[in-house]
Scaffold this active site. Structure first.
Site, PDB file in Angstrom:
ATOM      1  N   HIS A 126     -21.719 -23.566 -23.438  1.00  0.00           N
ATOM      2  CA  HIS A 126     -20.949 -22.533 -22.166  1.00  0.00           C
ATOM      3  C   HIS A 126     -19.505 -22.743 -21.707  1.00  0.00           C
ATOM      4  CE1 HIS A 126     -21.565 -21.209 -17.895  1.00  0.00           C
ATOM      5  NE2 HIS A 126     -22.675 -21.195 -18.202  1.00  0.00           N
ATOM      6  N   ARG A 135     -22.429 -15.320 -24.092  1.00  0.00           N
ATOM      7  CA  ARG A 135     -21.566 -16.932 -24.301  1.00  0.00           C
ATOM      8  C   ARG A 135     -20.570 -16.984 -25.260  1.00  0.00           C
ATOM      9  NH1 ARG A 135     -25.983 -20.136 -21.119  1.00  0.00           N
ATOM     10  NH2 ARG A 135     -25.505 -19.300 -18.951  1.00  0.00           N
ATOM     11  N   HIS A 194     -23.606 -27.049 -24.779  1.00  0.00           N
ATOM     12  CA  HIS A 194     -24.497 -26.291 -23.668  1.00  0.00           C
ATOM     13  C   HIS A 194     -25.837 -26.250 -24.082  1.00  0.00           C
ATOM     14  CE1 HIS A 194     -25.965 -25.035 -19.398  1.00  0.00           C
ATOM     15  NE2 HIS A 194     -25.692 -23.848 -20.706  1.00  0.00           N
ATOM     16  N   GLU A 203     -25.482 -12.093 -15.316  1.00  0.00           N
ATOM     17  CA  GLU A 203     -24.839 -13.187 -15.853  1.00  0.00           C
ATOM     18  C   GLU A 203     -24.695 -12.525 -17.064  1.00  0.00           C
ATOM     19  OE1 GLU A 203     -27.041 -16.509 -16.573  1.00  0.00           O
ATOM     20  OE2 GLU A 203     -27.351 -16.831 -14.534  1.00  0.00           O
TER      21      GLU A 203
END
Length: 538
Positions: A245, A291, A352, A122
């Site tokens: 997010h 992010r 998020h 990720e």
């Protein structure tokens, strides 16, 4: 009601803490909804842990520190990372199943790990180290942990019970030492407020995404634990760092649905209205940047083009791959007429994860004796100014294990605790709620205020406007709270306005841009500001 351990919340932190605590006394798990409803249950991506022989603890630590933008506690990060494998083994012993390698057709060959598990990658990770169960990892964890908890006769679970406030010796008039001795809890079915005596309260209440209009969080994420701890006098830290997010599905028929970062880890790229990749303009890591960078880039592209969203191009992989590896995401997209393998998926950033919370040490111990906090509700120093993807579930299991050990060790050392009589809850002259429109209106105003003024990009003027509005709302909510008998809606509203105000107050204190806090007034990092933002009720 008298327990050795009261755990508030039924996510991965709460359930794993309960299973550990059961060996040492009577355990109660409180949850304001049914126990299977939590932030954890919504987690898609997985849990980060060094498992492959092409990876190392040092590399996981380095990735976490890099994402945290200078505010991580390196000793805490190293402890979390190094203790991860042991906690993963416990999850497996409790029945959690992770996907094995070779299960998915068309799986990425680059940087293939030699682990027997199919390790995902990720944003912000330089290696594949994310264990997962398809794209429903959190649901798998909750089902297996809850089964283990329900099978343990030493653990009581009370669903539909809302923790109202902590009971401390300070509130009871003992001025020499302030510590937690219990809590008041609303039975949502009967309306009765119960008094719980307990000298070890562990908050595992999750996050506060519902303070924003658009969020990936479930409706339960109303900042309850942070607000309770604040009212009790615990130190709160780094609340300005709210993670958005980057890829929440943008569609009028589907609300709050997350497109996992792991999708980008498998080759999907972000593209603009023109179909061209844009992330390389913002970061050399492209669509796999951390992010905070990706969310700001998307926000910038939306404002530049005037479009309502950007798109995730997943066409590099086959339909079979997406259907096998991400069945929930694939089926959800299919339900609104989008074939991931042929059409771009519309996405926008949404609130998020809160990187701030109740300030604790590595053992979950807060500044208030008897109060522990574990998981998203806490600030251990792991995430710093920005959470590295999939480190949150890791933190939940590592810190819950250490919290129970810390409590047991304190008992063995004979640490003195105050014994007091706890009064029953009194409603006084409070009357039942006569109309809910006040609650719903204020709830909506809080969320719109936060979305407009305290979002991805901030300014001092916007924060000041938010602070003014929230002060007025807080006064109105407080008056309403004291004049009416408590209900779930009223309690959540009270916690929302408190948590929102803490986020704004923290953001006003930070005179720089760092990680998830980006302000146009101070667009650069300032190393003189490289310290936690701490708040404590006077």
């Amino acid at each position: 009601m008298d327990y050795d351990f009261v755990i508030v919340g039924s996510g991965i932190a709460g359930l794993s803490a309960a299973l550990k605590a059961a060996d040492h006394g009577r355990v109660l798990v409180l949850t304001k909804r049914m126990p299977e409803l939590s932030n954890t249950a919504w987690a898609q991506g997985g849990i980060a842990c060094v498992m492959g022989d092409d990876d190392s603890f040092d590399e996981h630590v380095a990735d976490t520190l890099n994402a945290g933008a200078g505010l991580c506690d390196e000793a805490v990060v190293r402890t979390m990372v190094e203790e991860g494998p042991a906690r993963i083994n416990e999850l497996i012993e409790w029945g959690v199943e992770f996907d094995k390698s070779g299960e998915f057709s068309g799986a990425a060959e680059a940087e293939e790990s030699h682990s027997s598990y199919d390790l995902g990658r990720e944003g912000g990770h330089t290696k594949r180290r994310v264990l997962h169960h398809r794209d429903s990892t959190g649901k798998e964890m909750i089902e297996k942990l809850l089964a283990a908890v329900n099978a343990d006769e030493r653990i009581d679970v009370l669903p539909n019970h809302f923790a109202i406030d902590l009971i401390t010796t300070g509130k009871l008039g003992f001025v020499t030492r302030d510590e937690v001795v219990g809590l008041y809890v609303l039975d949502e079915d009967s309306g009765e407020v119960k008094t719980m005596r307990c000298q070890n309260v562990i908050l595992c209440t999750g996050g506060c995404g519902k303070v924003y209009l658009y969020t990936t969080n479930p409706d339960t994420a109303t900042g309850d634990g942070v607000a309770m701890a604040w009212r009790a006098g615990a130190t709160i830290a780094n609340m300005e760092f709210m993670q958005f997010h980057p890829t929440c599905l943008y569609h009028h028929e589907v609300k709050s649905f997350l497109i996992s970062e792991a999708v980008r880890g498998e080759g999907a790229v972000l593209v603009g209205q023109d179909g061209k990749e844009f992330m390389h303009k913002y970061d050399e890591r492209g669509s796999l940047a951390p992010r905070d960078i990706v969310a700001r880039a998307i926000d910038s592209e939306i404002k530049r083009t005037g479009g309502p969203c950007v798109y995730l191009d997943c066409t590099a992989k086959s339909r079979e791959f997406w259907a096998e590896r991400f069945p929930l995401i694939f089926e959800t997209c299919q339900s609104i007429g989008i074939d991931m393998s042929k059409q771009p998926v519309p996405v926008v950033p949404a609130a998020h994860y809160s990187c701030g919370g109740v300030e604790t040490d590595i053992n979950g111990r807060s500044s208030l004796p008897g109060l522990y906090a574990v998981g998203e509700v806490a600030n251990t120093g792991l995430h710093g100014a920005n959470r590295l993807a999939s480190n949150s579930l890791l933190e939940g299991v590592v810190v819950s294990h250490r919290a129970i050990d810390d409590i047991v060790k304190s008992r063995a050392e004979g640490v003195a605790r105050t014994e007091v009589e706890i009064p029953e809850w009194e409603s006084g002259d409070a009357v039942e709620l006569d109309e809910l429109v006040v609650i719903y209106h204020n709830w909506d105003e809080i969320r719109r205020c936060m979305g407009d003024y305290v979002s991805i990009v901030r300014t001092g003027k916007r924060l000041k406007r938010a602070a003014t509005r929230l002060r007025n709302l807080a006064a109105e909510v407080q008056e309403y709270y004291w004049g009416h008998t408590v209900t779930t809606d009223l309690l959540e509203l009270r916690n929302l306005v408190t948590t929102a105000a803490l986020i704004v107050d923290s953001a006003q204190q930070r005179k720089e841009s760092r990680g998830l806090h980006y302000t146009l007034d101070y667009p650069e990092r300032d190393e003189n500001e490289c310290h936690p933002t701490r708040l404590r009720r006077s």
